[in-house]
Design an enzyme around this catalytic site. Structure first.
Site, PDB file in Angstrom:
ATOM      1  N   CYS A 119      -7.419   5.301   0.341  1.00 24.57           N
ATOM      2  CA  CYS A 119      -7.400   6.583   1.050  1.00 24.57           C
ATOM      3  C   CYS A 119      -8.408   7.553   0.424  1.00 24.57           C
ATOM      4  CB  CYS A 119      -5.972   7.134   1.085  1.00 24.57           C
ATOM      5  SG  CYS A 119      -5.723   8.298   2.426  1.00 24.57           S
ATOM      6  N   HIS A 176      -2.779   2.937   3.204  1.00 20.48           N
ATOM      7  CA  HIS A 176      -2.064   2.707   1.935  1.00 20.48           C
ATOM      8  C   HIS A 176      -1.426   1.319   1.927  1.00 20.48           C
ATOM      9  CE1 HIS A 176      -2.351   6.745   0.179  1.00 20.48           C
ATOM     10  NE2 HIS A 176      -2.400   7.141   1.430  1.00 20.48           N
ATOM     11  N   GLU A 195      -0.486  -0.412  -0.445  1.00 19.13           N
ATOM     12  CA  GLU A 195       0.557  -0.567  -1.478  1.00 19.13           C
ATOM     13  C   GLU A 195       1.960  -0.387  -0.897  1.00 19.13           C
ATOM     14  OE1 GLU A 195      -1.424   1.995  -1.103  1.00 19.13           O
ATOM     15  OE2 GLU A 195      -0.621   3.884  -1.886  1.00 19.13           O
TER      16      GLU A 195
HETATM   17  N1  GLN Z   1      -6.629  14.167   0.913  1.00 14.33           N
HETATM   18  C1  GLN Z   1      -7.137  13.102   1.739  1.00 14.33           C
HETATM   19  C2  GLN Z   1      -6.793  13.335   3.191  1.00 14.33           C
HETATM   20  O1  GLN Z   1      -5.887  14.094   3.502  1.00 14.33           O
HETATM   21  C3  GLN Z   1      -6.625  11.768   1.278  1.00 14.33           C
HETATM   22  C4  GLN Z   1      -5.160  11.596   1.455  1.00 14.33           C
HETATM   23  C5  GLN Z   1      -4.604  10.427   0.711  1.00 14.33           C
HETATM   24  O2  GLN Z   1      -5.234   9.914  -0.209  1.00 14.33           O
HETATM   25  N2  GLN Z   1      -3.402  10.005   1.055  1.00 14.33           N
HETATM   26  O3  GLN Z   1      -7.382  12.737   4.056  1.00 14.33           O
END
Ligand code: GLN
Length: 542
Positions: free
Chosen positions: A380, A514, A516
């Protein structure tokens, strides 16, 4: 008809109630039953989405897009059952719903009170959205004696007495501490906690007593006598060398049998726990060790990256190696120390994150991994920073940045203002509310043929969970491609970049989702299997 098991905690927090609930659920599954686990959290946030990972640990995201307590992650990892929005409730959500209704005039003429309005709402939640489960295990957050958990305790008390009492039971997890100066385990804190619980109208049926050593039988009998619990139902829960041993230990102590007996269900002679034995054997007897550096912001609290930690260890289980995690605070990284901090790493990972603080350190770490052929996994925020790093250092756009950090002329990462969700279009603006408004939950992505991601997933279409507000700006995909960065995964409409990779690098993958959150010890996620495999190769090459 569903049977309900309420799990409460006493004496201190962090006794592993969530793990106990998840382990019991797994044992019941082994007996052939369908289970579901729910978490009732007494705090006033509507969901943990806006809470600091420092305070509360990671925010776990479900397929249906709820931001929930990290215990739901344990539940999924131990049972393989996907959690839903309807499996986590907080006081905040209960009050929000009730107050909304009060404003609409739905209680016109009435006084809205904790009993019965709040407790009714909690009881409704416990019983809601069931689909033929044999057991619903409800974990109550907090510790008996907390002011804020009182409505929840009252609600489960009512639930038990209003329904067939043989269809619900109470398990209380307590602590039996060892006092070094007297060389004894002490039962008094457990006695007090049960006394408190009984004063609230709840008689526990089973006590799970956490201890750092064997609790002598006479001590367990004493607890039974003072707490009004059957001797057999005072069960010791001794610290385990790995969490994967907990279901095995509970089985050896007979927890599953006591629960089945309570509900007058057949107790099989034995069940086969090979699945857990294999996992725990692989964790306890690894054939090697790889060093993975996680460059993040909340490295002081391991729970802040709970699922990530677990998924890495699953990758280790698959490759039969111990994954040693080196937590690096991204703010501590600078040009002069980056090589010293990372040169012993067999893999570098930048996890999900929010805000500008620490981002420059992450970008430096990514540059180092890219230039030195160290396997890199960006999740992400870690993918977004990889795109910014490449734009700055390969495309020479020195001010490449993310609009998350403020106005920028080169928004390589920008705010997502709309995206497709099933057949609708979600729209956002820069001043939208922060709670619950991200692109959340499960979305498909399409992977390009011939890419590394395609090879790893062995599939063209994947389904992964998301939690983000920003995305890599697709205007930069073409120029980056010319520099050897390929975008190998996109949302089905082709608009949102989902996966980035560098084919000329031994292992360099960034993902907008994500992975994970979906990894399980008995079914490690393909990306984690492959990343740890690449780290092992890197180690063997050295
Ligand atoms: N802050 C970034 C976004 O909102 C990444 C979010 C995250 O890593 N879950 O897109």
């Amino acid at each position: 008809m569903a049977r309900f098991i309420f799990v409460t905690g006493g004496v201190v927090s962090s006794l592993g109630k969530g793990l106990a609930a998840a382990s019991l659920a797994s044992l019941l599954q082994h007996h052939g039953y369908k289970v579901r686990i729910r978490k009732l959290d007494p705090y006033l946030n509507v969901d943990p989405g806006t809470m600091s990972p420092y305070e509360h640990g990671e925010v776990y995201v479900t397929d249906d897009g709820a931001e929930t307590d990290l215990d739901l992650g344990h539940y999924e990892r131990f049972t393989g059952v996907s959690s839903k929005k309807s499996d986590n409730i907080t006081s905040g959500r209960v009050y929000q719903d009730i107050i909304k209704r009060e404003r609409k005039g739905e209680y016109l003429g009435g006084t809205v009170q904790v009993v019965p309005h709040v407790t009714n709402e909690i009881k409704k939640f416990i019983n809601n959205d069931l689909s033929g489960e044999d057991f619903i295990i409800c974990e109550i957050g907090g510790t008996i004696g907390d002011i804020e958990s009182l409505p929840f305790i009252e609600a489960i008390r009512q639930f038990h007495y209003e329904n067939d009492t043989s269809m619900s039971m109470f398990i209380h997890v307590t602590l039996v501490p060892y006092i070094a100066s007297s060389g004894e385990l002490k039962t008094k804190p457990t006695q007090h906690s049960v006394k408190e619980l009984r004063s609230l109208g709840i008689q526990p049926n089973i006590l799970l007593c956490r201890a750092d050593r064997e609790i002598p039988l006479d001590q367990r009998d004493k607890i039974a006598l003072f707490c009004n619990v059957k001797k057999n139902n005072v069960i010791q829960a001794i610290n385990a060398p790995t969490i994967y041993e907990v279901p095995i230990n509970f089985y050896n102590e007979g927890l599953d049998k006591r629960v089945l007996e309570y509900f007058s269900l057949d107790v099989k002679k034995s069940i086969d726990l090979k699945m857990w034995k294999n996992v725990s054997d692989s964790v306890l007897n690894p054939k090697g060790e790889v060093n993975i550096s996680i460059v993040g912001k909340y490295t002081g609290l391991a729970d802040a990256y709970k699922s990530l930690n677990e998924a890495l260890s699953h990758g280790g289980i698959y490759n039969r190696v111990k994954v040693k995690i080196n937590w690096i605070e991204s703010e501590d990284i600078n040009e002069s120390n980056v090589s010293k901090l990372l040169s012993n790493s067999n893999g570098v990972l930048v996890p999900g994150g929010f805000g500008q603080r620490g981002s420059e350190g992450k970008i430096l770490a990514i540059k180092f991994a890219r230039e030195n052929n160290i396997p890199y996994f960006g999740i992400c925020f870690g993918m977004q920073m990889a795109a910014i790093e490449a734009a700055r250092n390969l495309l020479n756009i020195k001010d490449a940045s993310s609009s998350e950090f403020g106005k920028t002329k080169s928004p390589v990462v920008g705010l997502m203002t709309e995206w497709s969700k099933e057949n609708t279009v979600e729209k956002r603006q820069s001043n939208s509310d922060l709670g619950g408004t991200m692109r959340l939950g499960s979305y498909n992505a399409i992977i390009s043929k011939g890419s590394k991601a395609r090879e790893i997933y062995e599939s063209d279409t994947i389904d992964e969970r998301h939690r983000h507000r920003y995305e890599v700006n697709s205007n930069f995909c073409e120029p980056l491609l010319k520099k050897g960065i390929i975008f190998s995964g996109f949302s089905p409409d082709g608009l949102l970049p989902e996966i980035l990779e560098i084919p000329s690098h031994p292992w360099f993958i960034g993902v907008q989702f994500h992975p994970e959150l979906k990894s399980k010890p008995f079914e490690p996620h393909p990306l984690f299997k492959s990343f740890i495999g690449a780290a092992l190769e890197q180690l063997n090459k050295k």
